[in-house]
Design an enzyme around this catalytic site. Structure first.
Site, PDB file in Angstrom:
ATOM      1  N   LYS A 206       1.954   7.433   1.836  1.00 24.49           N
ATOM      2  CA  LYS A 206       3.244   8.069   1.560  1.00 24.49           C
ATOM      3  C   LYS A 206       3.504   8.104   0.055  1.00 24.49           C
ATOM      4  O   LYS A 206       3.849   9.130  -0.498  1.00 24.49           O
ATOM      5  CB  LYS A 206       4.349   7.307   2.294  1.00 24.49           C
ATOM      6  CG  LYS A 206       5.728   7.856   2.086  1.00 24.49           C
ATOM      7  CD  LYS A 206       6.756   7.140   2.953  1.00 24.49           C
ATOM      8  CE  LYS A 206       8.162   7.555   2.523  1.00 24.49           C
ATOM      9  NZ  LYS A 206       9.197   6.903   3.309  1.00 24.49           N
ATOM     10  N   GLU A 212      -4.110  -1.141  -2.122  1.00 20.89           N
ATOM     11  CA  GLU A 212      -5.258  -1.191  -1.210  1.00 20.89           C
ATOM     12  C   GLU A 212      -5.848   0.211  -1.001  1.00 20.89           C
ATOM     13  O   GLU A 212      -7.059   0.423  -1.090  1.00 20.89           O
ATOM     14  CB  GLU A 212      -4.844  -1.746   0.171  1.00 20.89           C
ATOM     15  CG  GLU A 212      -4.447  -3.204   0.180  1.00 20.89           C
ATOM     16  CD  GLU A 212      -2.963  -3.440  -0.082  1.00 20.89           C
ATOM     17  OE1 GLU A 212      -2.323  -2.560  -0.719  1.00 20.89           O
ATOM     18  OE2 GLU A 212      -2.461  -4.491   0.325  1.00 20.89           O
ATOM     19  N   GLY A 267       7.339   4.895   6.619  1.00 22.86           N
ATOM     20  CA  GLY A 267       5.895   4.738   6.837  1.00 22.86           C
ATOM     21  C   GLY A 267       5.569   4.385   8.280  1.00 22.86           C
ATOM     22  O   GLY A 267       4.663   4.961   8.889  1.00 22.86           O
ATOM     23  N   ARG A 268       6.312   3.444   8.854  1.00 20.84           N
ATOM     24  CA  ARG A 268       5.996   2.997  10.226  1.00 20.84           C
ATOM     25  C   ARG A 268       6.480   3.973  11.287  1.00 20.84           C
ATOM     26  O   ARG A 268       6.319   3.718  12.476  1.00 20.84           O
ATOM     27  CB  ARG A 268       6.556   1.588  10.458  1.00 20.84           C
ATOM     28  CG  ARG A 268       8.025   1.410  10.113  1.00 20.84           C
ATOM     29  CD  ARG A 268       8.396  -0.062  10.016  1.00 20.84           C
ATOM     30  NE  ARG A 268       9.760  -0.291   9.580  1.00 20.84           N
ATOM     31  CZ  ARG A 268      10.147  -0.375   8.302  1.00 20.84           C
ATOM     32  NH1 ARG A 268       9.272  -0.218   7.336  1.00 20.84           N
ATOM     33  NH2 ARG A 268      11.415  -0.616   7.999  1.00 20.84           N
ATOM     34  N   GLU A 353       8.518  -5.171  10.685  1.00 24.62           N
ATOM     35  CA  GLU A 353       8.880  -4.661   9.359  1.00 24.62           C
ATOM     36  C   GLU A 353      10.279  -4.038   9.433  1.00 24.62           C
ATOM     37  O   GLU A 353      11.002  -3.988   8.446  1.00 24.62           O
ATOM     38  CB  GLU A 353       7.842  -3.635   8.854  1.00 24.62           C
ATOM     39  CG  GLU A 353       7.823  -3.529   7.333  1.00 24.62           C
ATOM     40  CD  GLU A 353       6.708  -2.650   6.781  1.00 24.62           C
ATOM     41  OE1 GLU A 353       6.769  -1.419   6.961  1.00 24.62           O
ATOM     42  OE2 GLU A 353       5.762  -3.178   6.166  1.00 24.62           O
ATOM     43  N   HIS A 384      -7.337 -14.902  30.085  1.00 24.48           N
ATOM     44  CA  HIS A 384      -8.336 -15.955  29.917  1.00 24.48           C
ATOM     45  C   HIS A 384      -8.238 -16.620  28.551  1.00 24.48           C
ATOM     46  O   HIS A 384      -9.172 -17.285  28.121  1.00 24.48           O
ATOM     47  CB  HIS A 384      -9.732 -15.378  30.157  1.00 24.48           C
ATOM     48  CG  HIS A 384      -9.873 -14.875  31.563  1.00 24.48           C
ATOM     49  ND1 HIS A 384     -10.276 -15.677  32.599  1.00 24.48           N
ATOM     50  CD2 HIS A 384      -9.582 -13.669  32.109  1.00 24.48           C
ATOM     51  CE1 HIS A 384     -10.273 -14.972  33.723  1.00 24.48           C
ATOM     52  NE2 HIS A 384      -9.846 -13.746  33.447  1.00 24.48           N
ATOM     53  N   LYS A 504       3.269  -8.507  -3.602  1.00 25.29           N
ATOM     54  CA  LYS A 504       2.522  -7.468  -4.348  1.00 25.29           C
ATOM     55  C   LYS A 504       2.631  -7.723  -5.844  1.00 25.29           C
ATOM     56  O   LYS A 504       1.647  -7.629  -6.588  1.00 25.29           O
ATOM     57  CB  LYS A 504       3.131  -6.080  -4.068  1.00 25.29           C
ATOM     58  CG  LYS A 504       2.899  -5.528  -2.677  1.00 25.29           C
ATOM     59  CD  LYS A 504       3.436  -4.099  -2.619  1.00 25.29           C
ATOM     60  CE  LYS A 504       3.570  -3.589  -1.212  1.00 25.29           C
ATOM     61  NZ  LYS A 504       4.230  -2.291  -1.115  1.00 25.29           N
TER      62      LYS A 504
HETATM   63  O1  F6P Z   1       3.692  -2.686   2.384  1.00 25.75           O
HETATM   64  C1  F6P Z   1       4.643  -1.986   3.073  1.00 25.75           C
HETATM   65  C2  F6P Z   1       4.420  -0.514   3.129  1.00 25.75           C
HETATM   66  O2  F6P Z   1       5.278   0.094   2.229  1.00 25.75           O
HETATM   67  C3  F6P Z   1       4.637  -0.006   4.536  1.00 25.75           C
HETATM   68  O3  F6P Z   1       5.965   0.130   4.860  1.00 25.75           O
HETATM   69  C4  F6P Z   1       3.862   1.257   4.517  1.00 25.75           C
HETATM   70  O4  F6P Z   1       3.633   1.750   5.801  1.00 25.75           O
HETATM   71  C5  F6P Z   1       2.613   0.795   3.809  1.00 25.75           C
HETATM   72  O5  F6P Z   1       3.099  -0.107   2.814  1.00 25.75           O
HETATM   73  C6  F6P Z   1       1.773   1.864   3.208  1.00 25.75           C
HETATM   74  O6  F6P Z   1       2.454   2.613   2.266  1.00 25.75           O
HETATM   75  P1  F6P Z   1       1.906   4.005   1.743  1.00 25.75           P
HETATM   76  O7  F6P Z   1       1.839   4.934   2.897  1.00 25.75           O
HETATM   77  O8  F6P Z   1       2.885   4.461   0.699  1.00 25.75           O
HETATM   78  O9  F6P Z   1       0.546   3.778   1.162  1.00 25.75           O
END
Ligand code: F6P
Length: 537
Positions: A206, A212, A267-268, A353, A384, A504
């Site tokens: 987003k 990452e 995002g979620r 979240e 199990h 972060k």
């Molecule tokens: O770390 C939280 C977050 O902002 C989430 O809410 C989001 O889904 C994820 O990181 C990834 O964010 P982006 O889509 O901006 O890479």
């Protein structure tokens, strides 16, 4: 606005809970033969049996009164209307617009967003078809056979979950892989056997700033160029999904190969925005549209059904009851369908979240528990491993069981065995086995306590005919709105996530310290860990 604990219904529920705690589901069922019929609801192809919760008619009416006193109706209307209900980020919350029909009008700051949503969906469909038909070629002219989605959180969990859930409907010639972790192993293992000439990377973010994802995307570009040796190859092998066109082009992806979405999609809550591009490529535009129509039907059910016949509202109120009045700290989500193996992981972000918060919308500390911990594994595997604790442990763990009448893979007796186990677990949890029943089996007295099941463990049972794209959409929307209702009752902003920021920031500070010899200025534990890593790396 009154605080939650000052509401009349809340106070009456507290009183009522003291009367309910000693009651056993065995007695509630024995004294009411119509209980299973009364405490069940069928809507939009989903059947919910909630009779195995420790509730009575009084519990339900108090919970419904709580929803009314919390202003739930007005809050639902505010969300669907596009009000800025995410107050800490000053944003509308309009994932429902992503699945609205073409002829609907939804205004955000004076602009109808439905045509924009439909335009992106149409572009996604055209692109997905080109990949599926082999019309979009790689730089060296080869057909694309591998799709690697690079994203994390909402830009990963929804797409992976949906791909796994709908794998039966996917084009089997395509291999889909998902890279999320900044651990290089994730990228290395996802790509070790791939031919770059046949691989398309979808960089899904987003913000297009997430550490990452950007690290993995840079590694992907280097990996691709390592095999194809030409910068021009990037255009044929990278597309982006983002709200941030500037950052996409700064990264080197042509914005003609970008699929956009908007800041009013959290995002979620973004798996049916362009973040779902990998899903659409896998299952095809028609199936993707069917999934969206499932989402939309559940949206409409949630928006219009009276609360006592409203699936998301009922599930949320039961969660409030189990969490705040019976003291449950977690909810186990137990899908009896292998295709839903990533559903619990997906739900963890959606639920925790959203409602893992400690202050109200007004910034005051809450005086009650908020989101339970969601977790789970597909049945029958969990039986199990951790079910022992659910049956005989000391904690109360409400369960959401999910099952389908028809298997997508009919093999011998598998399906009947699976469903027999599903029903048996809910039955055992609710009714247990008394010491007298254990004695009647001639169990030696010393063993009786070990073999006794207290029962009285609450569960919901969600059943549908078959796992289809449409049903998946309904199921996900059910949980989205369930989470929304919980957040309204707890008076939270369910749409921000400030709690992920501090770690972060600290990581950015620590990273250069790992490779320098400079003095450290953290607490003694963190300093010692960094020093140890410096010696060991
Ligand atoms: O770390 C939280 C977050 O902002 C989430 O809410 C989001 O889904 C994820 O990181 C990834 O964010 P982006 O889509 O901006 O890479």
């Amino acid at each position: 606005m009154k605080s939650l604990t000052e509401l009349r219904a809340w106070q009456e529920l507290e009183q009522h809970a003291t009367e309910m705690k000693p009651q056993h589901l065995r007695d509630l069922f024995a004294t009411d033969t119509a209980r299973a019929q009364r405490l069940a609801l069928e809507a939009e192809g989903l059947f919910l049996d909630y009779s195995k919760n420790r509730i009575t008619g009084t519990t339900l009416s108090l919970l419904l009164q709580l929803a009314a006193e919390s202003g739930l109706r007005a809050s639902i209307d505010a969300m669907f209307r596009g009000d800025q209900i995410n107050i800490t980020e000053k944003r509308s919350v309009l994932h429902t617009a992503l699945r609205a029909p073409r002829d609907k009008q939804i205004m955000v700051e004076g602009v109808d967003v439905v045509p924009q949503v439909q335009e992106v969906l149409d572009r996604m469909a055209a692109f997905a078809d080109r990949i599926r038909l082999g019309d979009w070629r790689g730089f060296t002219g080869k057909r694309i056979r591998n799709i690697v989605n690079i994203g994390i959180g909402g830009s990963d969990l929804g797409p992976v979950m949906a791909y796994e859930a709908l794998r039966h409907y996917s084009l089997r010639d395509l291999r889909l892989r998902f890279v999320s972790n900044v651990d290089g192993t994730d990228f290395a293992e996802a790509t070790w056997d791939l031919d770059a000439g046949e691989t398309l990377f979808i960089v899904a973010s987003k913000t297009f700033t997430t550490l990452e994802t950007m690290t993995n995307a840079r590694t992907a570009r280097a990996w691709l160029l390592g095999q194809l040796n030409d910068e021009k190859a990037v255009a044929s092998h990278f597309v982006a999904v983002s709200t941030n066109a500037a950052k996409v082009s700064e990264f080197g992806i042509d914005t003609a190969n970008m699929f956009g979405f908007w800041d009013w999609v959290g995002g979620r809550y973004s798996m049916d925005a362009a973040i779902g591009l990998s899903t659409m490529i896998a299952i095809g535009p028609d199936n993707f549209r069917a999934m969206l129509s499932g989402f939309h039907s559940m949206d409409e059910h949630f928006r219009t059904a009276p609360f006592e016949a409203n699936l998301p509202v009922l599930m949320a109120l039961l969660t409030i009851w189990n969490t705040n009045f019976l003291g449950a700290g977690t909810i186990a989500v137990l899908p009896y369908d292998q295709y839903l193996k990533r559903f619990p992981a997906y739900l963890q972000q959606l639920t925790m979240e959203s409602n893992g918060k400690h202050v109200t919308l007004a910034g005051a500390p809450v005086k009650y528990e908020t989101s339970p911990i969601y977790w789970g594994e597909p049945g029958t595997n969990g039986q199990h491993s951790f079910y022992q604790l659910i049956h005989q442990g000391t904690r109360l763990i409400p369960c959401d069981f999910i099952g389908f009448a028809k298997s997508l893979n009919k093999l011998g007796e598998h399906q009947d065995i699976l469903i027999a186990n599903l029903f048996a677990q809910a039955e055992a949890l609710a009714f247990g086995k008394t010491a007298d029943e254990v004695r009647a089996e001639k169990t030696p007295e010393w063993l009786v306590p070990h073999r006794t099941f207290e029962g009285n463990r609450p569960s919901n049972m969600l059943l549908a005919e078959q796992l289809t794209p449409e049903i998946l959409g309904k199921l996900v929307a059910l949980y989205e709105h369930n989470v929304f209702v919980q957040g309204i009752i707890w008076q939270l902003d369910s749409f921000d996530q400030w709690g992920v920021e501090l770690g972060k920031v600290l990581a950015v500070r620590i990273q250069p310290e790992l490779t320098s010899a400079g003095a450290l200025n953290h607490d003694s534990s963190t300093n010692a860990l960094i020093e140890r890593y410096r010696r060991m790396r």
